[in-house]
Design an enzyme around this catalytic site. Structure first.
Site, mmCIF file in Angstrom:
data_model
loop_
_atom_site.group_PDB
_atom_site.id
_atom_site.type_symbol
_atom_site.label_atom_id
_atom_site.label_comp_id
_atom_site.label_asym_id
_atom_site.label_seq_id
_atom_site.Cartn_x
_atom_site.Cartn_y
_atom_site.Cartn_z
ATOM 1 N N LYS B 56 0.889 -1.267 -0.102
ATOM 2 C CA LYS B 56 -0.094 -0.059 -0.051
ATOM 3 C C LYS B 56 0.944 1.305 0.036
ATOM 4 C CE LYS B 56 -3.800 -2.583 2.229
ATOM 5 N NZ LYS B 56 -4.261 -3.257 3.383
ATOM 6 N N GLN B 100 -3.910 -1.475 9.673
ATOM 7 C CA GLN B 100 -3.795 -3.068 8.978
ATOM 8 C C GLN B 100 -4.423 -3.923 10.214
ATOM 9 O OE1 GLN B 100 -2.898 -3.636 6.091
ATOM 10 N NE2 GLN B 100 -3.676 -5.492 6.375
ATOM 11 N N ASP B 123 -10.331 3.679 4.429
ATOM 12 C CA ASP B 123 -10.650 2.046 4.331
ATOM 13 C C ASP B 123 -12.034 1.472 4.709
ATOM 14 O OD1 ASP B 123 -9.111 -0.088 3.789
ATOM 15 O OD2 ASP B 123 -8.645 -0.503 5.931
#
Lengths: 281, 281
Positions: B56, B100, B123
């Site tokens: 990413k 994450q 996200d």
């Protein structure tokens, strides 16, 4: 037609028992100096909305809660309504806020719903409340979906592994009830006006939730033998979304209209308001 | 087996085109003195999580964005993580925050996700973000669901009126992709580990979304002739949730693994971060 083996899901009975339990909790709160208070906001003068608001207010009073009713003229602007909501958010004597749907068309209803603080969103209308419910940790789901689950649980009907078909996808009914059933381990199919072969899909359902707002919409030959039917509709002429007479012979359990999901929906509203008040003890 | 009529849904190609578009937008932002910045938080040293975070970060850098990487030790407490998130929320040079998944087990992951401010939740992990997406006005859906819709739209595959069967119900994949498809007028069935007769249900699908996290789980004989298959799985050995070879002959369109949903997921993360930065212009 008759069906002697069908279980009639008696919402009035469920609501009566909840009322008795809430009565005890309200009395305890009062001993602690707190009287649970639901604020209801009615914008305009739609007669059925006025009736709903009155019913909710009366239900509050019957168990000793305060019903604070705010009536706003039908010309109210979004900003004026938002101001009222912010005031209620800041009013520590108010534990729950209900904005009666629908509001007049000049108002941005979504903006108004979103303005209700999550602590007072006992009617489960905010996107945050919906998200929390969908992800499994919401405290105040929308009241009609909560009522449907309450009835299923009261009658100890199994949900896990069952195929539930929900007809309707509104933000306060079809979508949240789909999520509640999913979180209880049902397999959930959500149908709506663009669904093709609806009868075929409904026929697969172990649990049917009718939340479409069309009188007698669900037909007898759409129903699998032994299905559980929850009718969340309430249409002109006191009829639900399910053709009751035609579906009764097929169902293993069914809610009548009136006297099914409706009374329990009001109970859920009171229950969630009492729960919000209890957080202050 | 072969299927000469199948449409291969090439995620790398879709991602490449998005990258080119984003490159232009990033350059425009820079002319306005803003360099879009994605902060990524990695707690602990799980090797595959580290790889994802690195991918990413590299994707950001390739189009001239800033990747701000925060590595925290595996003993980090919930409170320490929350402090880091609050700091990033308040840092005006950061436009998007990615925590994450998964975090070490002593951390309350949900509390950490919820702490991310909605403006920076690129996200799509907060319950508020989920609720907004589900109710149809969310700006940043979870990236994998967004990628699935992006691929479908890139290849102009119809959604309205189709029966989509989603296998999986996680907060960042199964649930939000179900809601996105529902909002695009698909009829949606959400299945999971407690679903009975899964093959029979999948066989009805016009659109299959596999989001279950089990290698080669979806079998060839579960697939209806002509179905569109989106495989969001990525399991050990570089294989998806769909038995690709077995399903290929049945599908009208299918994503490969790798090179399907994965690359577009990263594109969605970048796209949503750029969109968040553009709000400051």
């Amino acid at each position: 037609m008759k069906n002697e083996n069908v279980l009639l899901l008696d919402g009035s009975k469920v609501a009566g028992e909840i009322k008795d339990q809430l009565q005890v909790r309200v009395n305890q709160l009062k001993e602690n100096g707190i009287t649970p208070c639901l604020a209801t906001i009615l914008v305009g003068d739609d007669p059925s909305s006025a009736t709903y608001v009155k019913m909710k207010g009366n239900a509050c009073k019957r168990i000793g809660m305060i019903s604070k009713r705010i009536d706003l003229p039908k010309e109210t602007t979004t900003q004026e309504l938002l101001d009222v909501i912010v005031e209620l958010n800041n009013d520590s004597s108010v534990h729950g806020i209900l904005l009666q749907h629908p509001v007049p068309e000049q108002i941005d209803e979504r903006a108004a719903f979103e303005a209700i603080s999550i602590e007072k969103d006992v009617d489960g209308v905010t996107s945050l409340g919906f998200g929390q419910t969908a992800l499994g940790f919401g405290e105040y789901p929308s009241c009609t979906p909560a009522a449907i689950l309450e009835i299923i649980d009261y009658y100890k009907l199994p949900i896990e592994g069952k195929h539930a078909v929900v007809i309707g996808r509104s933000p306060i009914l079809g979508k949240p009830v789909s999520m509640l059933l999913l979180n209880r381990n049902a397999t959930v199919t959500t149908c709506h006006s663009r669904t093709q072969n609806l009868p075929e899909l409904v026929k697969q359902a172990d649990i049917i939730v009718a939340a479409v707002g069309k009188a007698n919409f669900v037909q007898g030959d759409w129903v699998k033998e032994g299905a559980v039917i929850l009718d969340a509709g309430y249409n002109e002429g006191n009829v639900g979304d399910v053709d009751y007479e035609a579906c009764l012979p097929k169902a293993s359990a069914i809610t009548p209209v009136p006297g099914g999901v409706g009374p329990v929906t009001i109970s859920m509203l009171l229950k969630q308001t009492v729960a919000a008040a209890e957080k202050l003890v």
